[in-house]
Design a protein around this motif. Structure first.
Motif, PDB file in Angstrom:
ATOM      1  N   LYS A  11       0.851  -1.182   0.000  1.00 37.26           N
ATOM      2  CA  LYS A  11       0.000   0.000   0.000  1.00 37.26           C
ATOM      3  C   LYS A  11       0.889   1.234   0.000  1.00 37.26           C
ATOM      4  O   LYS A  11       2.027   1.187   0.463  1.00 37.26           O
ATOM      5  N   LYS A  12       0.372   2.345  -0.495  1.00 32.31           N
ATOM      6  CA  LYS A  12       1.183   3.543  -0.641  1.00 32.31           C
ATOM      7  C   LYS A  12       0.757   4.639   0.331  1.00 32.31           C
ATOM      8  O   LYS A  12      -0.428   4.773   0.657  1.00 32.31           O
ATOM      9  N   ASP A  13       1.757   5.396   0.777  1.00 29.75           N
ATOM     10  CA  ASP A  13       1.523   6.592   1.565  1.00 29.75           C
ATOM     11  C   ASP A  13       0.858   7.622   0.652  1.00 29.75           C
ATOM     12  O   ASP A  13       1.403   7.999  -0.392  1.00 29.75           O
ATOM     13  N   GLU A  14      -0.324   8.090   1.054  1.00 27.60           N
ATOM     14  CA  GLU A  14      -1.079   9.007   0.198  1.00 27.60           C
ATOM     15  C   GLU A  14      -0.374  10.348   0.030  1.00 27.60           C
ATOM     16  O   GLU A  14      -0.615  11.054  -0.954  1.00 27.60           O
ATOM     17  N   VAL A  15       0.492  10.719   0.972  1.00 28.16           N
ATOM     18  CA  VAL A  15       1.173  12.008   0.891  1.00 28.16           C
ATOM     19  C   VAL A  15       2.415  11.909   0.013  1.00 28.16           C
ATOM     20  O   VAL A  15       2.591  12.673  -0.939  1.00 28.16           O
ATOM     21  N   SER A  16       3.313  10.949   0.319  1.00 28.65           N
ATOM     22  CA  SER A  16       4.580  10.855  -0.402  1.00 28.65           C
ATOM     23  C   SER A  16       4.499   9.971  -1.643  1.00 28.65           C
ATOM     24  O   SER A  16       5.327  10.087  -2.549  1.00 28.65           O
ATOM     25  N   GLY A  17       3.533   9.063  -1.667  1.00 27.70           N
ATOM     26  CA  GLY A  17       3.430   8.125  -2.777  1.00 27.70           C
ATOM     27  C   GLY A  17       4.334   6.916  -2.634  1.00 27.70           C
ATOM     28  O   GLY A  17       4.343   6.034  -3.502  1.00 27.70           O
ATOM     29  N   ALA A  49      21.679  -6.492  15.263  1.00 28.39           N
ATOM     30  CA  ALA A  49      20.490  -6.434  14.411  1.00 28.39           C
ATOM     31  C   ALA A  49      20.161  -4.998  14.062  1.00 28.39           C
ATOM     32  O   ALA A  49      20.376  -4.071  14.856  1.00 28.39           O
ATOM     33  N   GLN A  50      19.637  -4.821  12.865  1.00 27.95           N
ATOM     34  CA  GLN A  50      19.135  -3.530  12.382  1.00 27.95           C
ATOM     35  C   GLN A  50      17.796  -3.783  11.703  1.00 27.95           C
ATOM     36  O   GLN A  50      17.679  -4.647  10.840  1.00 27.95           O
ATOM     37  N   GLU A  51      16.777  -3.035  12.126  1.00 31.08           N
ATOM     38  CA  GLU A  51      15.467  -3.096  11.478  1.00 31.08           C
ATOM     39  C   GLU A  51      14.951  -1.678  11.280  1.00 31.08           C
ATOM     40  O   GLU A  51      15.143  -0.820  12.140  1.00 31.08           O
ATOM     41  N   ALA A  52      14.295  -1.450  10.158  1.00 30.54           N
ATOM     42  CA  ALA A  52      13.753  -0.124   9.876  1.00 30.54           C
ATOM     43  C   ALA A  52      12.624  -0.251   8.862  1.00 30.54           C
ATOM     44  O   ALA A  52      12.518  -1.236   8.132  1.00 30.54           O
ATOM     45  N   GLY A  53      11.769   0.746   8.841  1.00 34.18           N
ATOM     46  CA  GLY A  53      10.681   0.797   7.871  1.00 34.18           C
ATOM     47  C   GLY A  53      10.021   2.156   7.888  1.00 34.18           C
ATOM     48  O   GLY A  53      10.195   2.942   8.833  1.00 34.18           O
ATOM     49  N   ASN A  54       9.282   2.461   6.847  1.00 31.20           N
ATOM     50  CA  ASN A  54       8.587   3.748   6.777  1.00 31.20           C
ATOM     51  C   ASN A  54       7.163   3.665   7.316  1.00 31.20           C
ATOM     52  O   ASN A  54       6.345   4.558   7.074  1.00 31.20           O
ATOM     53  N   GLY A  55       6.872   2.583   8.087  1.00 34.99           N
ATOM     54  CA  GLY A  55       5.597   2.477   8.783  1.00 34.99           C
ATOM     55  C   GLY A  55       4.517   1.806   7.963  1.00 34.99           C
ATOM     56  O   GLY A  55       4.782   1.136   6.955  1.00 34.99           O
ATOM     57  N   TYR A  56       3.280   2.011   8.392  1.00 36.81           N
ATOM     58  CA  TYR A  56       2.141   1.442   7.683  1.00 36.81           C
ATOM     59  C   TYR A  56       0.987   2.436   7.579  1.00 36.81           C
ATOM     60  O   TYR A  56      -0.034   2.151   6.959  1.00 36.81           O
ATOM     61  N   ARG A  57       1.145   3.616   8.182  1.00 41.87           N
ATOM     62  CA  ARG A  57       0.239   4.758   8.061  1.00 41.87           C
ATOM     63  C   ARG A  57       1.037   5.986   8.451  1.00 41.87           C
ATOM     64  O   ARG A  57       2.226   5.890   8.766  1.00 41.87           O
ATOM     65  N   TYR A  58       0.434   7.151   8.451  1.00 38.47           N
ATOM     66  CA  TYR A  58       1.159   8.393   8.689  1.00 38.47           C
ATOM     67  C   TYR A  58       1.892   8.373  10.033  1.00 38.47           C
ATOM     68  O   TYR A  58       1.320   8.000  11.059  1.00 38.47           O
ATOM     69  N   ASN A  59       3.156   8.781  10.012  1.00 37.38           N
ATOM     70  CA  ASN A  59       3.993   8.921  11.205  1.00 37.38           C
ATOM     71  C   ASN A  59       4.066   7.645  12.042  1.00 37.38           C
ATOM     72  O   ASN A  59       3.853   7.657  13.252  1.00 37.38           O
ATOM     73  N   THR A  60       4.387   6.538  11.385  1.00 28.00           N
ATOM     74  CA  THR A  60       4.639   5.290  12.111  1.00 28.00           C
ATOM     75  C   THR A  60       5.953   4.651  11.675  1.00 28.00           C
ATOM     76  O   THR A  60       6.175   3.465  11.908  1.00 28.00           O
ATOM     77  N   ALA A  61       6.831   5.428  11.041  1.00 27.42           N
ATOM     78  CA  ALA A  61       8.138   4.905  10.650  1.00 27.42           C
ATOM     79  C   ALA A  61       8.934   4.520  11.890  1.00 27.42           C
ATOM     80  O   ALA A  61       8.733   5.073  12.976  1.00 27.42           O
ATOM     81  N   PHE A  62       9.838   3.552  11.749  1.00 27.10           N
ATOM     82  CA  PHE A  62      10.644   3.110  12.886  1.00 27.10           C
ATOM     83  C   PHE A  62      12.050   2.769  12.426  1.00 27.10           C
ATOM     84  O   PHE A  62      12.302   2.472  11.259  1.00 27.10           O
ATOM     85  N   ASN A  63      12.970   2.796  13.383  1.00 28.32           N
ATOM     86  CA  ASN A  63      14.367   2.460  13.119  1.00 28.32           C
ATOM     87  C   ASN A  63      14.972   1.979  14.436  1.00 28.32           C
ATOM     88  O   ASN A  63      15.032   2.741  15.409  1.00 28.32           O
ATOM     89  N   ASN A  64      15.378   0.709  14.503  1.00 23.87           N
ATOM     90  CA  ASN A  64      15.954   0.225  15.749  1.00 23.87           C
ATOM     91  C   ASN A  64      17.169  -0.651  15.507  1.00 23.87           C
ATOM     92  O   ASN A  64      17.285  -1.297  14.463  1.00 23.87           O
ATOM     93  N   GLN A  65      18.058  -0.636  16.499  1.00 27.29           N
ATOM     94  CA  GLN A  65      19.278  -1.433  16.467  1.00 27.29           C
ATOM     95  C   GLN A  65      19.388  -2.199  17.784  1.00 27.29           C
ATOM     96  O   GLN A  65      18.955  -1.715  18.835  1.00 27.29           O
ATOM     97  N   LYS A  66      20.005  -3.382  17.709  1.00 30.87           N
ATOM     98  CA  LYS A  66      20.218  -4.212  18.893  1.00 30.87           C
ATOM     99  C   LYS A  66      21.618  -4.803  18.843  1.00 30.87           C
ATOM    100  O   LYS A  66      22.132  -5.134  17.768  1.00 30.87           O
TER     101      LYS A  66
END
Length: 631
Positions: A182-188, A214-231
């Protein structure tokens, strides 16, 4: 390269690799796995018993199940456990609250190898763990009040995550990427995520070391839910002399995420949070005699929680909290001709330095005493108590008793009585905000718990049926009189909960050359019937109590063909007290080779729309492709 091109290329690569090499490793792979739950030793801090002799309602997520389930985090793993309520605020364990049997998220104690990782600021940070799925050997879920065993905050139960002990030197990696397409309606941009896990082990002259990153990251699944974490996580075991062992553990995780709707919807649409957690421990196991084992241990946990209500204006509504927890323990196991004694001492300090909560500290001291004996053949009894002193609330005592009897073959009846306590968090006591206000007059919650049941265990089948009753006094929840009022925690009710659980797990292993080389089927059902006796007339609205589970049904099917292709299908049904019921189906398909495997996960296959916590809608369907390799 686009995500779909990466996925397509990985699939083509997997199909081009010959499968004949897999046959060389078939026999050895089964020898290296624990297939019998009865062999799992439940690792309490003093008295240890195999799973088959437990007199409590304990659920084990073993290593084989961990490998087969379509889960990326510990939180997602626990969502398949009967009676455990996982309320996530984002995918992949970005943040999750864990509760058990209708309790709240602050009433469950989480441990790593017996080390408490509870956070005195808030239970929201408890699952910010420095370990990956590949670091875990198994997870022990103990349902029911367990202060006799683990001390304070094990009001409704405890979850002990046991990491793996390396058996050989090697390296391994897990790479994956996923998307909802699915696409972010703002950024596309298409919503997507990725993860890279790597670990190495060294085993030499009785010593073992494990290091994982470990490194995990993503631009989320709706507005302002992006994440970036390291372990990063290290675990070492060093022999000292002929019998003694020095154990070392250290871990750190950095977790940044958009917190849209997490705490104060809809006003927190632009919120952002960063949680950094460090954990370390040193323990020494020594044999004072053939019958006396002593284990001193010290541990430290540091947590930094930085919350921006509006990330574009960080100088306004900015909360910064730092907590430090020091814990010293001395555990003893003494075997005698009349039974086994467990004796323990604990000293714990918890302090916080916060822009919102202020500078606070409190101290705990505790004494554990346990006695395990068999007065009759096939009858096992454990009795004991935990006595605690808290600098804010004084002395308390928490006794407990459990008994079990093997009356016919592998059939066992059991019963247990337990008590527990949960201390208010610093957020409960001192928070200052426009929509949430703390209450420094709160008293600790206390529980009384009774359970009885019957279980059956052999190499193929595990059955359990149990019924419990639990009473919680001084129950804490965030309440308010009118919709326009701010939330404030109160000891507003007495909660009486009745519940029963039915569970079954069946494993069939056939010859390696058979088409169906492995088959495992599990199912569980939990029914909860809470009643609230309100002691505060103005508590008309409750934040957490009325969101707890009433009915929970889960099922898992795993099959392996020619020890080459594995298929897992899971289903979870949840019905909450004040929310619609919903069913979520997940799947994993795995293609195995000697030194690597390729897997594809489908989460929420039917794109069900539901909420687990607050006003945070969970993601719809999400598809992941990954590869694991190791030598």
């Amino acid at each position: 390269m686009r995500l779909r091109d990466l996925i397509f290329s990985a699939v083509l690569a997997s199909l081009s690799i010959p499968v004949l090499a897999q046959q060389e490793n078939k026999i050895q792979s089964n020898k290296d796995t624990i297939n019998n739950l009865n062999e799992v030793m439940v690792k309490e801090n003093r008295l240890k018993l195999p799973f088959s002799k437990q007199n409590r309602n304990i659920w084990i997520i073993d290593s084989e199940k961990i490998k087969s389930l379509p889960a990326r985090s510990v939180s997602e793993l626990l969502s398949y456990v009967s009676g455990v309520d996982v309320r996530q605020r984002g995918p992949g364990g970005t943040q999750a609250d864990i509760s058990m049997d209708g309790g709240t998220f602050d009433e469950t104690l989480v441990l790593i190898n017996g080390i408490k990782v509870s956070d005195p600021q808030t239970g929201h940070n408890m699952m910010n763990l420095p370990i990956t799925m590949e670091d875990i050997d198994h997870i022990e879920v103990l349902r029911g009040s367990a202060s006799r065993i683990y001390g304070i905050n094990a009001l409704t139960g405890a979850i002990n995550i046991v990491t793996r002990s390396p058996q050989k030197t090697g390296v391994s990696a897990n790479l994956f990427s996923g998307s909802s397409f699915k696409k972010d309606e703002v950024s596309g941009n298409t919503y997507a995520n990725y993860g890279i896990h790597a670990s190495g082990t060294l085993v030499q002259k009785g010593a073992s070391h494990l290091l994982s990153i470990a490194q995990e990251a993503g631009n989320g699944y709706r507005y302002n839910t992006a994440f970036n974490n390291q372990k990063v996580y290290y675990q070492g075991k060093l022999p000292v002399g002929k019998t003694d062992v020095l154990d070392l553990l250290a871990g750190y995780t950095h977790n940044n995420f958009g917190a849209n709707g997490y705490y104060s919807a809809p006003g927190d649409k632009e919120s952002e949070e960063t949680v950094k957690t460090a954990l370390a421990s040193v323990s020494y196991t020594t044999k004072l005699s053939d019958n006396w084992t002593m284990v001193p241990r010290i541990s430290y946990r540091n947590n930094v929680d930085d919350y921006l209500y509006i990330k574009q204006t960080p100088d306004k509504f900015h909360n910064h909290h730092q907590t430090n927890v020091f814990d010293a323990e001395l555990n003893n196991t003494i075997q005698t001709h009349i039974g086994t004694f467990g004796l323990g001492l604990e000293a714990r300090t918890e302090n916080i330095n916060s822009t919102n909560l202020g500078k606070r500290d409190r101290r705990n001291a505790g004494i554990f005493g346990e006695y395990k004996f068999e007065p009759l053949e096939r009858l096992l009894i454990n009795a004991g108590a935990y006595v605690n002193y808290n600098s804010d609330y004084g002395w308390q005592a928490f006794p407990g008793l459990d008994a079990g009897y093997n009356f016919y073959g592998n059939w066992r009846v059991f019963a247990n009585l337990g008590t527990g306590q949960r201390l208010p968090t610093y957020t409960d006591l001192y928070y200052k905000g426009p929509t949430n206000i703390g209450n420094d007059q709160l008293q600790p919650e206390k529980s009384k718990y009774a359970e009885g049941g019957i279980k059956f265990n052999d190499e193929k089948l595990a059955l359990n049926a149990s019924y419990f009753i639990r009473r919680i006094d001084n129950f804490i929840d965030w309440v308010k009189a009118q919709q326009t009022d701010p939330w404030q925690p109160q000891n507003f009710s007495q909660v009486n909960t009745k519940g029963f659980t039915l569970s079954a797990d069946y494993t069939l292993k056939t010859m390696e050359t058979d088409a169906l080389s492995r088959f495992r089927l599990g199912a569980s059902y939990t029914n909860l019937d809470p009643s609230f006796k309100t002691t505060l007339a103005t508590a008309n609205f409750s934040r957490y109590a009325l969101e707890s589970l009433r009915n929970q049904l889960s099922g898992t099917l795993n099959a392996e063909f020619y020890n080459l292709v594995g298929v897992t299908l899971t289903a979870r049904y949840n019905q909450r007290i004040n929310y619609k019921d919903y069913t979520v189906l997940d799947t994993r398909i795995t293609f195995k080779q000697k030194h690597y495997s390729i897997y594809a996960d489908g989460a929420n296959l039917f794109n069900v729309q539901y909420i687990e916590a607050g006003a945070v809608p969970m993601p719809g369907s999400w598809f992941t492709l990954g590869i694991k390799a190791g030598i």
